[in-house]
Design a protein around this motif. Sequence first.
Motif, short mmCIF file in Angstrom:
data_model
loop_
_atom_site.label_atom_id
_atom_site.label_comp_id
_atom_site.label_asym_id
_atom_site.label_seq_id
_atom_site.Cartn_x
_atom_site.Cartn_y
_atom_site.Cartn_z
N TYR A 94 2.70 -3.84 11.00
CA TYR A 94 3.34 -3.56 9.71
C TYR A 94 3.77 -2.10 9.71
N ASN A 124 7.57 0.18 -1.45
CA ASN A 124 6.36 0.86 -1.87
C ASN A 124 6.49 1.35 -3.30
N HIS A 139 4.49 -3.19 -2.62
CA HIS A 139 3.11 -2.80 -2.38
C HIS A 139 2.75 -1.71 -3.38
N SER A 150 -3.32 -1.85 -2.45
CA SER A 150 -4.27 -1.03 -1.71
C SER A 150 -5.65 -1.15 -2.36
N GLY A 209 -4.07 -3.85 1.44
CA GLY A 209 -4.00 -2.74 2.38
C GLY A 209 -5.33 -2.00 2.33
N VAL A 265 -4.77 -5.78 5.82
CA VAL A 265 -4.00 -4.94 6.74
C VAL A 265 -4.62 -3.56 6.76
N ILE A 305 -4.93 0.41 7.50
CA ILE A 305 -3.97 1.51 7.52
C ILE A 305 -4.70 2.84 7.62
N SER A 321 -1.22 -1.44 9.99
CA SER A 321 -0.08 -0.79 9.38
C SER A 321 0.00 0.65 9.85
#
Length: 205
Positions: free
Chosen positions: A4, A68, A83, A107, A126, A161, A163, A183
């Motif tokens: 990602y 985002n 996101h 997130s 996330g 995911v 990050i 990510s």
Amino acid sequence: MQVYLIMGSVNCAGKDPAALLRDAIEGGVTCFQFREKGAGALTGGAKLALAKTLQAVCQEHAIPFIVNDDVDLAIAARADGIHVGQDDESAAAIRALIGPSAIVGVSAHTVEEARQAIADGADYLGIGPIYPTGSKDDAKAPQDTRLLLELRAAGITAPLVGIGGITPDNAAAVIAAGADGVSVISAITHAPSAREAAQRLRVNR
């Protein structure tokens, strides 16, 4: 969302964003998030124009184009999804604005935040920062893979995911801890070859 990529014009180190994205997708990127933030970031019509340019690259390769934070931009560009962070509106409120079929990512930094996001209808989470990162000025303290392990141990099955500071050298550890994908920003955008960096992340995840 195996590999990602998150990117805006400020992350490209002077490279053409569309060309960089195309190379990264050809190397194995499976999802893209347009994040236009930071010093020198585009605004207004220029931001929308770049979003549409990068969205067209995603459409050529049939991968999701995620925006985002910016709901208005996501709606204007007819993005595949958005996101958001913990300081933004809930996933349920966001979905009410952008439609039932949109992808909504949130997130999360604790098990409680993860549970709430899922209850609100998030499609994926996330999780991070996993490792130290310089790509986000307001990043929280890195947690290593601890939270990923806690989330899976708590029975959370939603797509996760990882990050934050992820590279081809440590991506496998993130996946082993329970993430469905990794990510990245600089691991691809600052690499000599975006295509080769994406290939390495795809192999090592």
